[in-house]
Design a protein around this motif. Structure first.
Motif, PDB file in Angstrom:
ATOM      1  N   LYS B 229       0.812  -1.223   0.000  1.00 53.29           N
ATOM      2  CA  LYS B 229       0.000   0.000   0.000  1.00 53.29           C
ATOM      3  C   LYS B 229       0.848   1.276   0.000  1.00 53.29           C
ATOM      4  N   ALA B 230       1.989   1.241   0.659  1.00 58.63           N
ATOM      5  CA  ALA B 230       2.896   2.407   0.656  1.00 58.63           C
ATOM      6  C   ALA B 230       4.320   1.872   0.570  1.00 58.63           C
ATOM      7  N   PRO B 231       4.676   1.285  -0.586  1.00 59.06           N
ATOM      8  CA  PRO B 231       5.952   0.560  -0.668  1.00 59.06           C
ATOM      9  C   PRO B 231       7.158   1.447  -0.367  1.00 59.06           C
ATOM     10  N   TYR B 232       8.108   0.867   0.348  1.00 59.76           N
ATOM     11  CA  TYR B 232       9.329   1.569   0.753  1.00 59.76           C
ATOM     12  C   TYR B 232      10.520   0.716   0.350  1.00 59.76           C
ATOM     13  N   GLY B 233      11.700   1.297   0.408  1.00 59.60           N
ATOM     14  CA  GLY B 233      12.919   0.539   0.122  1.00 59.60           C
ATOM     15  C   GLY B 233      12.849  -0.142  -1.237  1.00 59.60           C
ATOM     16  N   LEU B 234      13.379  -1.349  -1.300  1.00 53.87           N
ATOM     17  CA  LEU B 234      13.410  -2.062  -2.572  1.00 53.87           C
ATOM     18  C   LEU B 234      12.004  -2.433  -3.053  1.00 53.87           C
ATOM     19  N   TYR B 235      11.049  -2.523  -2.125  1.00 53.89           N
ATOM     20  CA  TYR B 235       9.662  -2.824  -2.539  1.00 53.89           C
ATOM     21  C   TYR B 235       9.123  -1.703  -3.431  1.00 53.89           C
ATOM     22  N   ALA B 236       9.636  -0.477  -3.232  1.00 57.47           N
ATOM     23  CA  ALA B 236       9.191   0.651  -4.064  1.00 57.47           C
ATOM     24  C   ALA B 236       9.906   0.638  -5.409  1.00 57.47           C
ATOM     25  N   TYR B 237      11.217   0.315  -5.387  1.00 56.64           N
ATOM     26  CA  TYR B 237      11.994   0.366  -6.629  1.00 56.64           C
ATOM     27  C   TYR B 237      11.737  -0.842  -7.524  1.00 56.64           C
ATOM     28  N   ARG B 238      11.421  -1.974  -6.915  1.00 56.13           N
ATOM     29  CA  ARG B 238      11.158  -3.194  -7.700  1.00 56.13           C
ATOM     30  C   ARG B 238       9.795  -3.764  -7.297  1.00 56.13           C
ATOM     31  N   PRO B 239       8.721  -3.229  -7.865  1.00 56.23           N
ATOM     32  CA  PRO B 239       7.377  -3.662  -7.449  1.00 56.23           C
ATOM     33  C   PRO B 239       7.154  -5.173  -7.583  1.00 56.23           C
ATOM     34  N   GLU B 240       7.954  -5.818  -8.462  1.00 53.74           N
ATOM     35  CA  GLU B 240       7.755  -7.262  -8.668  1.00 53.74           C
ATOM     36  C   GLU B 240       8.111  -8.085  -7.428  1.00 53.74           C
ATOM     37  N   ILE B 241       8.882  -7.502  -6.516  1.00 49.94           N
ATOM     38  CA  ILE B 241       9.204  -8.284  -5.306  1.00 49.94           C
ATOM     39  C   ILE B 241       8.160  -8.086  -4.200  1.00 49.94           C
ATOM     40  N   GLN B 242       7.236  -7.151  -4.398  1.00 55.73           N
ATOM     41  CA  GLN B 242       6.201  -6.953  -3.362  1.00 55.73           C
ATOM     42  C   GLN B 242       5.439  -8.263  -3.138  1.00 55.73           C
ATOM     43  N   PRO B 243       5.027  -8.508  -1.912  1.00 54.51           N
ATOM     44  CA  PRO B 243       4.331  -9.775  -1.638  1.00 54.51           C
ATOM     45  C   PRO B 243       2.989  -9.861  -2.344  1.00 54.51           C
ATOM     46  N   ASN B 244       2.653 -11.058  -2.760  1.00 54.48           N
ATOM     47  CA  ASN B 244       1.321 -11.306  -3.308  1.00 54.48           C
ATOM     48  C   ASN B 244       0.399 -11.584  -2.113  1.00 54.48           C
ATOM     49  N   VAL B 245      -0.267 -10.528  -1.652  1.00 52.30           N
ATOM     50  CA  VAL B 245      -1.026 -10.627  -0.398  1.00 52.30           C
ATOM     51  C   VAL B 245      -2.206 -11.582  -0.523  1.00 52.30           C
ATOM     52  N   SER B 246      -2.670 -11.801  -1.743  1.00 55.42           N
ATOM     53  CA  SER B 246      -3.832 -12.704  -1.900  1.00 55.42           C
ATOM     54  C   SER B 246      -3.509 -14.108  -1.380  1.00 55.42           C
ATOM     55  N   LEU B 247      -2.209 -14.455  -1.321  1.00 55.28           N
ATOM     56  CA  LEU B 247      -1.831 -15.776  -0.804  1.00 55.28           C
ATOM     57  C   LEU B 247      -1.991 -15.846   0.717  1.00 55.28           C
ATOM     58  N   SER B 248      -2.091 -14.691   1.358  1.00 54.23           N
ATOM     59  CA  SER B 248      -2.225 -14.662   2.820  1.00 54.23           C
ATOM     60  C   SER B 248      -3.647 -14.352   3.273  1.00 54.23           C
ATOM     61  N   LEU B 249      -4.444 -13.771   2.386  1.00 57.14           N
ATOM     62  CA  LEU B 249      -5.776 -13.324   2.810  1.00 57.14           C
ATOM     63  C   LEU B 249      -6.709 -14.494   3.108  1.00 57.14           C
ATOM     64  N   ARG B 250      -7.422 -14.383   4.224  1.00 52.59           N
ATOM     65  CA  ARG B 250      -8.445 -15.367   4.603  1.00 52.59           C
ATOM     66  C   ARG B 250      -9.687 -14.591   5.038  1.00 52.59           C
ATOM     67  N   GLU B 251     -10.828 -15.218   4.926  1.00 52.57           N
ATOM     68  CA  GLU B 251     -12.078 -14.525   5.253  1.00 52.57           C
ATOM     69  C   GLU B 251     -12.596 -14.888   6.641  1.00 52.57           C
ATOM     70  N   GLU B 252     -12.149 -16.012   7.195  1.00 51.99           N
ATOM     71  CA  GLU B 252     -12.802 -16.557   8.388  1.00 51.99           C
ATOM     72  C   GLU B 252     -12.604 -15.711   9.646  1.00 51.99           C
ATOM     73  N   GLY B 253     -11.446 -15.074   9.781  1.00 52.48           N
ATOM     74  CA  GLY B 253     -11.195 -14.203  10.935  1.00 52.48           C
ATOM     75  C   GLY B 253     -10.957 -14.938  12.242  1.00 52.48           C
ATOM     76  N   ASP B 254     -10.736 -16.249  12.203  1.00 51.32           N
ATOM     77  CA  ASP B 254     -10.522 -16.992  13.454  1.00 51.32           C
ATOM     78  C   ASP B 254      -9.028 -17.282  13.669  1.00 51.32           C
ATOM     79  N   VAL B 255      -8.748 -18.009  14.759  1.00 51.23           N
ATOM     80  CA  VAL B 255      -7.356 -18.316  15.106  1.00 51.23           C
ATOM     81  C   VAL B 255      -6.684 -19.081  13.960  1.00 51.23           C
ATOM     82  N   HIS B 256      -7.401 -20.024  13.382  1.00 49.76           N
ATOM     83  CA  HIS B 256      -6.848 -20.829  12.294  1.00 49.76           C
ATOM     84  C   HIS B 256      -6.512 -19.957  11.083  1.00 49.76           C
TER      85      HIS B 256
END
Lengths: 168, 365
Positions: B229-256
């Motif tokens: 959302k506000a890339p800094y450092g190398l994440y700003a200069y090389r957007p291709e290394i930014q994390p693919n957040v969709s791999l971490s997103l979950r909808e359940e909102g629980d501990v699991h």
């Protein structure tokens, strides 16, 4: 979303004069500043942040020894854009925005605890970190480094409690 | 008739000191929760104003051990912002590598604690054993298993040569299949699921209102990762290394869900480190000039393992900060505990606490 869009949303609603300083960080991210001169305008800002689905990241306070005032800066985030909104207070009060933005809760409580700046209208009166035996506004005080590192106390409160426990 | 239950401030299932005062009904469901903090308050925001800028680089590394790289890095970025220093691209790359290595080790420690509390001991042991590879890597490259001391005010203290890059890549080759195997086991282990699915739910609406960040936000379906959302450092200069957040997103909102969000973060960190070390920018690792730090102020953010870390720094041209303020992810994620714990079983309280990966040392400061 950019600072111009945010400015358009607030400019007709603010009660007092304000200054806006557009800025970006080293990496091109928006990092703008708004300086308010009217306390209740912080509520207007908070409502606008809420309308844009933003949040209060944190608030910073500090004491200005030269003119005996406090500066409070709220740092808001709207989808990755930081907006820093500053207000000065000479009577150690600000208008709480926690009723509008729940995310400001702890930030305002810490402001009260560390600098004795009261967020008027804040729903919680409990201490956040420090024990009630420590006066509010401890960061307004000058405390030397040696005292800070050694934990030397001016009072006998601790040892009185220890002695009381030993006698019991 | 409600019963009062107290957990803490010192308890075998608590990583750090915190005090819960709970009221539970006859079915052991939590009806009211009061959380008392401040047991590790060290007045660090005051302490930093008594130290000079160089000393504060050392002090900020000691705010906390698990995210110890993020604090000095973010602080250094704030100083560099005020001083108008742009650090070399190679230093930006080195900072990202150190940061992502710490992220893997930190997140895996939290997952180990989760399985420890859930009494799934084999999973706990396997997670810790996998994490040990990252600890060994830190020891080999940075000379320390926790505080890496990798940052300078104008870049990084360490550099990588071909031999060290090979050690990193070899470690990742060993670790990645183990992490993927663990990810599958965490996803499907019936004993773990029975204790974590549907437990400590943080609905999306509350998550947005409270302003949670990091894996806690991603576990409730929110992407506010600073690297994106506000890339800094190398994440700003090389957007291709930014994390693919969709791999971490979950909808359940629980501990699991929060645990599985961390697996997404870990695997993306592995990918990011590989991408960066195999395409290292040439050049210096720091600006070889003592920085002059004029009067000014800066607000800087990074994505720590637990979420958004923000530093505010105000200077007056002297050798010490006038004011330095930082907010760690747990500062906001903490308030979400009240939503997660209310209405859940008292037996789950420490597990729910663990699921936000609380860093009390960071929060209390």
């Amino acid at each position: 979303m950019n600072i111009e869009e945010f400015n358009n949303a607030i400019k007709s609603k603010l009660y007092g004069a304000y200054e806006i300083k557009e800025d970006v960080d080293h990496y091109g991210n928006d990092n703008s500043w708004i300086i308010l001169h009217e306390k209740k305008d912080m509520e207007v800002i908070a409502k606008a942040v809420k309308a844009f689905k933003g949040r209060c990241v944190v608030a910073t306070g500090y004491f200005n020894e030269a003119d005996n005032t406090h500066t409070v800066i709220y740092h808001f985030d709207i989808d990755g854009m930081i907006i820093n909104v500053q207000i000065d207070t000479d009577d150690k009060t600000v208008i709480s925005i926690t009723p509008i933005l729940r995310s400001a809760d702890w930030a305002e409580r810490e402001l009260r605890e560390m600098y004795d700046v009261e967020p008027i209208g804040h729903p919680t009166k409990d201490r956040l970190f420090l024990d009630y035996s420590i006066a509010k506004g401890v960061l307004n005080e000058y405390i030397s480094l040696s005292k800070m590192q050694m934990g030397v106390s001016d009072t006998d409160v601790l040892w009185n409690q220890v002695n009381k426990g030993v006698k019991a | 008739m409600s019963e009062k239950v107290e957990i803490g401030p010192f308890h075998t299932e608590l990583e750090e000191s915190v005090y819960f005062k709970l009221e539970v009904d006859k079915n052991r469901i939590v009806e009211n929760v009061e959380i008392i903090n401040g047991f590790i308050h060290r007045g660090m925001e005051s302490l930093v104003t008594k130290k000079n800028f160089m000393q504060n680089l050392i002090l900020t590394e000691r705010v906390c051990s698990l995210c110890s790289n993020n604090h000095p890095m973010t602080y250094a970025m704030a100083v560099e912002q005020i001083a108008g220093i742009k650090i070399p691209l190679r230093a930006e790359a080195l900072r990202v590598i150190a940061d992502e290595v710490k992220r893997i080790a930190s997140d895996m420690f939290n997952l180990s604690m989760l399985t420890h509390i859930a009494h799934t001991h084999q999973l706990m042991k396997d997670t810790m054993n996998t994490r040990e590879h990252m600890q060994d890597l830190k020891e080999v490259i940075w000379g320390n298993r926790m505080d890496m001391s990798s940052n300078l005010l104008t870049g990084t203290k360490y550099d990588l040569d071909e031999r060290k890059i090979k050690i990193i890549l070899d470690t990742l080759d060993v670790v990645e299949p183990k992490i993927r195997d663990l990810q599958e086991r965490y996803e499907n282990d019936e004993q773990l699921k029975s204790k974590t699915v549907g437990v400590g739910v943080l609905p999306l609406k509350d998550a947005l209102e409270i302003g949670v960040t990091g894996p806690v936000a991603r576990g409730s379906g929110i992407n506010n990762d600073v690297r994106v959302k506000a890339p800094y450092g190398l994440y700003a200069y090389r957007p291709e290394i930014q994390p693919n957040v969709s791999l971490s997103l979950r909808e359940e909102g629980d501990v699991h869900a929060r645990a599985m969000a961390r697996f997404g973060d870990i695997l993306e960190a592995v990918r990011i480190i590989r991408d960066v070390v195999t395409d290292m920018p040439e050049g210096d690792t720091y600006v070889d000039k003592r920085p002059h730090i004029p009067a000014g102020e800066a607000v800087v953010r990074t994505e720590a393992p637990r979420g958004e870390l923000i530093y505010y720094l105000k200077t007056d041209g002297s050798q010490k900060p006038v004011r330095m303020r930082w907010k760690v992810p747990t500062f906001t994620n903490w308030e979400a505990l009240k939503v997660m714990i209310l209405g859940d079983k008292v037996d789950n309280v420490t597990m729910i606490l663990n699921s936000i990966d609380p860093c009390i040392s960071c929060t209390d400061r």
